[in-house]
Design a protein around this motif. Structure first.
Motif: not given
Length: 583
Positions: A351-363, A528-533
Motif C-alpha cells: 500500500r505504501t508503494l502505491i501511495g509513493v509511486l502514484i505521486m512519482f508517476f504523477q510528477q 508514462c509507459m512505465l506508469a502504464y505497466l
C-alpha cells in the motif's frame, strides 16, 4: 475505505449496541432510486428520520449509515456553513496553484531577465527550492497540527508564506528571490497538507467527497489565475511587470490567515485532545445545530462517537494509547519514527508503494515541467514570438482546468485503474509524437509551421489525459489503499513523495531542455509507459471496494484488523454512553 463506506461503523450484533432512541421499525418501500439502493444496501434494513437527516441500520445489524441531509448539490446547499468553511480553507490550494502558474511568466519577463540573467541550472534551482521547502513544510506541518491546532497551524503557514512572498515581491537582489521561494515553500507545503486535512475533518459524511474536490479545483484555478495574471502584466515598464504578480499572492495569504480566527476548530482534533464537550460544540456549529439541540441530537452524538472510536483505533494500532494524557501530547522523536516505520511493515508495504509511486508517476509524467517552463518548452517545439508562446503555454492550465471537471463526475463510475491505464497510454503517445516532431523539424521549424502546431496539439492532448487520470487520482488513491489506522501517515508520505519528485522536476528540467528538447519529451514518455505497466499489473481497482475486499487485493488482513478493533471499541463506547444517557 471506499467512498461508499464513509460514515459507517461496525456494530456489535447484540441489541445493546443500538442507540435506544433510534427507531428500529422495519422500513417500508422507500422512494430512493435503484442506483442509490445498490450503492447502499444497508438502506434495506431500518431507518429513522432525525432533524432533517437519516439514520439507517443494515439488515444484518452489523453496520449503520447516517447523513445530515441529501447528497450532491442539494446536500451542499443544505450544509452551506460547512461548504463556506471548506471553500475558505481551499484558499491554501489556490496559493499552491498560483505559484505554479505565475513562475512560468516571471522567468521570461524582459525586465527580470535583463536585471538577473540566469543559467538554466539557476533557473532550475529557483523553481525547485520552493518544492524543497514545501517538502519540509508538509512533513513538519502534520506534527504541529496534531499537537496544537489545525487553524493555528494554517495561520502560521500563511504568515510564513506571506514572508516568502514579500521577499520575492520586494527583491533587490537575486538571492532575495531564492530566499523568498525557499521560505514561501515552507508555507505552501504546510498548506498543501493542512487545508485538505481540515476540510476533510469538518465535512459531513454525505458531501465529504464533493467538498474535498474543492482542493483540486482551487489548485488548478490558482494555476490559471497565476499564469494569466503574469501574462497581463508582462508588458508593464520596469520591475512592475514581475513584482505585481508576485505581490498579488500576498492577498489570499493574508485573507486566509486572518480568516482562520473565524473558522470553527476541527472537532476531530478536539477529540484527539480529549476535549469532548468542545468537540460537540464545534460539531454543532458546523452542522447548524443550536447548543440546546446538540445535547439531544442523535446524529451529532453518533458522529462524535465515531471520532472517539477512530481515535482509540489509531492509538491502539500505533501503540500511542494507554495513558491519561492525550495522544497529541505524547511521545517524542522515537515514537514518531516507530509510527512512520510501520508503513514499511510487510502488511502495509504494498500500500505504501502505491501511495509513493502514484505521486512519482504523477510528477514524471511531465505536467509540472509544462507548468513551470511552459514558454521555454513551447519555444523548443518551434513557435516564435513571446505572445504566441505565452498564449499557448497558458492554454495548458486552461485545458487541465476543463479536464478536471468530468474527472470529478466519472472517477467512481469508470474506476481508477482504467483511467490510469488510458491516461498513461495517451500521455506516452503524446510525448513520443512531440519528440519525433522535434527530432525531424527542429533544424528548420520555419518551413514546417504545421509540425509546430501538431506538437501543440500533442501538449494539449497530454494535459487533458493527465487532467482526467493521474491528476485527480494521485490525490484519491492514497486515501483509499491505507487502512484507517495508518491513513494519515500514509497520505503524508505520499504527499512527501509528490514534493520530492516535484523538486527534481523543477531542478533538472531546464538543464535537460537546454541539452536536448527531444530527450526531455522522451524521458517523460518513458515514465508514462512505465506508469502504464505499473497501473496494469500492480494497482488494484479500489473504486467502490470495501475494506475487506481491499485486504484481499493486497493479501493482507490490516483492514479487517482495524474493523475488529473498531467494533470492540465502538461497542464499549456506545454501551458507556447509553448507560450515562448521552444518546
Amino acid at each position: 475505505m471506499s467512498a461508499r463506506d464513509e460514515g459507517y461503523i461496525a456494530l456489535s450484533s447484540t441489541n445493546e449496541a443500538y442507540p435506544p432512541e433510534i427507531s428500529t421499525e422495519p422500513l417500508l418501500h422507500s422512494n430512493d432510486n435503484a442506483n442509490e439502493s445498490a450503492s447502499h444496501p444497508s438502506h434495506s434494513g431500518f431507518r429513522s428520520n432525525i432533524h432533517g437527516g437519516t439514520f439507517a441500520i443494515s439488515s444484518d445489524g452489523h453496520s449503520y449509515s447516517y447523513s445530515y441531509g441529501p447528497k450532491g448539490l442539494a446536500g451542499l446547499r443544505h450544509n452551506y456553513y460547512a461548504l463556506l468553511c471548506a471553500f475558505f480553507a481551499s484558499i491554501g490550494g489556490l496559493e499552491f496553484g498560483y505559484d505554479q502558474g505565475v513562475i512560468a511568466n516571471v522567468l521570461v519577463m524582459d525586465d527580470f531577465v535583463r536585471r538577473w540573467p540566469i543559467t538554466p541550472l539557476q533557473k532550475g534551482i529557483m523553481t525547485a527550492v520552493l518544492e524543497l521547502g514545501a517538502l519540509i513544510g508538509a512533513l513538519s506541518a502534520g506534527v504541529y497540527a496534531d499537537r496544537y491546532s489545525r487553524r493555528h497551524s494554517i495561520m502560521v503557514a500563511c504568515v510564513i508564506f506571506c514572508i516568502g512572498s514579500a521577499f520575492q515581491c520586494f527583491a533587490q537582489d537575486l538571492s532575495h528571490i531564492f530566499i523568498g521561494r525557499a521560505v514561501g515553500g515552507l508555507g505552501v507545503g504546510a498548506l498543501s497538507m493542512l487545508s485538505p486535512l481540515y476540510m476533510a475533518e469538518i465535512s459531513p459524511p454525505e458531501v465529504r467527497g464533493s467538498l474535498m474536490a474543492l482542493e483540486q479545483f482551487s489548485i488548478v484555478l490558482g494555476v490559471v489565475f497565476g499564469f494569466w495574471t503574469g501574462f497581463m502584466t508582462r508588458s508593464m515598464a520596469g520591475s512592475s511587470s514581475w513584482r505585481i504578480p508576485l505581490g498579488i499572492q500576498l492577498v489570499p495569504g493574508l485573507v486566509l490567515g486572518l480568516g482562520c480566527f473565524f473558522l470553527p476548530p476541527s472537532p476531530r482534533l478536539l477529540v484527539l485532545q480529549g476535549k469532548y464537550d468542545a468537540a460537540l460544540a464545534s460539531l454543532a456549529r458546523l452542522r447548524l445545530r443550536t447548543p440546546e439541540e446538540a445535547e439531544s441530537d442523535p446524529l451529532l452524538q453518533i458522529e462524535l462517537l465515531e471520532m472517539r472510536v477512530e481515535t482509540e483505533l489509531i492509538e491502539r494500532t500505533l501503540g500511542a494509547g494507554g495513558g491519561s494524557e492525550p495522544a497529541t501530547r505524547k511521545g517524542g522523536f522515537r515514537d514518531e519514527w516507530k509510527a512512520w516505520k510501520k508503513l514499511w511493515d510487510v502488511k502495509y508495504r504494498d500500500r505504501t508503494l502505491i501511495g509513493v509511486l502514484i505521486m512519482f508517476f504523477q510528477q514524471w509524467s511531465g505536467i509540472n515541467a509544462l507548468l513551470y517552463y511552459g514558454p521555454t518548452l513551447v519555444h523548443s517545439i518551434g513557435l516564435r514570438g513571446d505572445t504566441v508562446t505565452l498564449l499557448v503555454s497558458g492554454g495548458i492550465g486552461v485545458v487541465q482546468f476543463i479536464a478536471v471537471l468530468p474527472a470529478i463526475v466519472y472517477i467512481d463510475r469508470l474506476g481508477r485503474k482504467p483511467l490510469l491505464r488510458g491516461g498513461s497510454a495517451v500521455m506516452a503517445f503524446s510525448h513520443l509524437t512531440i519528440a519525433g516532431l522535434v527530432i525531424m523539424f527542429e533544424s528548420d521549424w520555419s518551413r514546417h509551421p504545421y509540425a509546430a502546431w501538431i506538437a501543440v496539439g500533442g501538449i494539449y492532448t497530454f494535459t487533458a489525459a493527465y487532467g482526467i487520470s493521474f491528476g485527480p487520482i494521485g490525490w484519491v488513491l492514497p486515501s483509499e489503499v491505507f487502512p484507517l489506522s495508518m491513513r494519515s501517515k500514509g497520505v503524508a508520505l505520499s504527499t512527501a513523495s509528490n514534493w520530492a519528485n516535484n523538486f527534481l522536476i523543477g531542478l533538472f528540467t531546464p538543464v535537460i531542455i537546454h541539452f536536448s528538447a527531444s530527450l526531455t519529451f522522451i524521458i517523460f514518455a518513458s515514465a508514462c509507459m512505465l506508469a502504464y505497466l505499473w497501473a496494469t499489473y500492480f494497482v488494484p481497482e479500489t473504486a467502490n471496494v470495501s475494506l475487506e475486499e481491499i485486504d484481499s487485493l493486497f493479501r493482507s488482513s490490516a483492514g479487517r484488523e482495524d474493523v475488529a478493533l473498531k467494533q470492540q471499541r465502538n461497542t464499549k463506547l456506545i454501551g458507556n454512553d447509553v448507560r450515562s444517557n448521552k444518546i
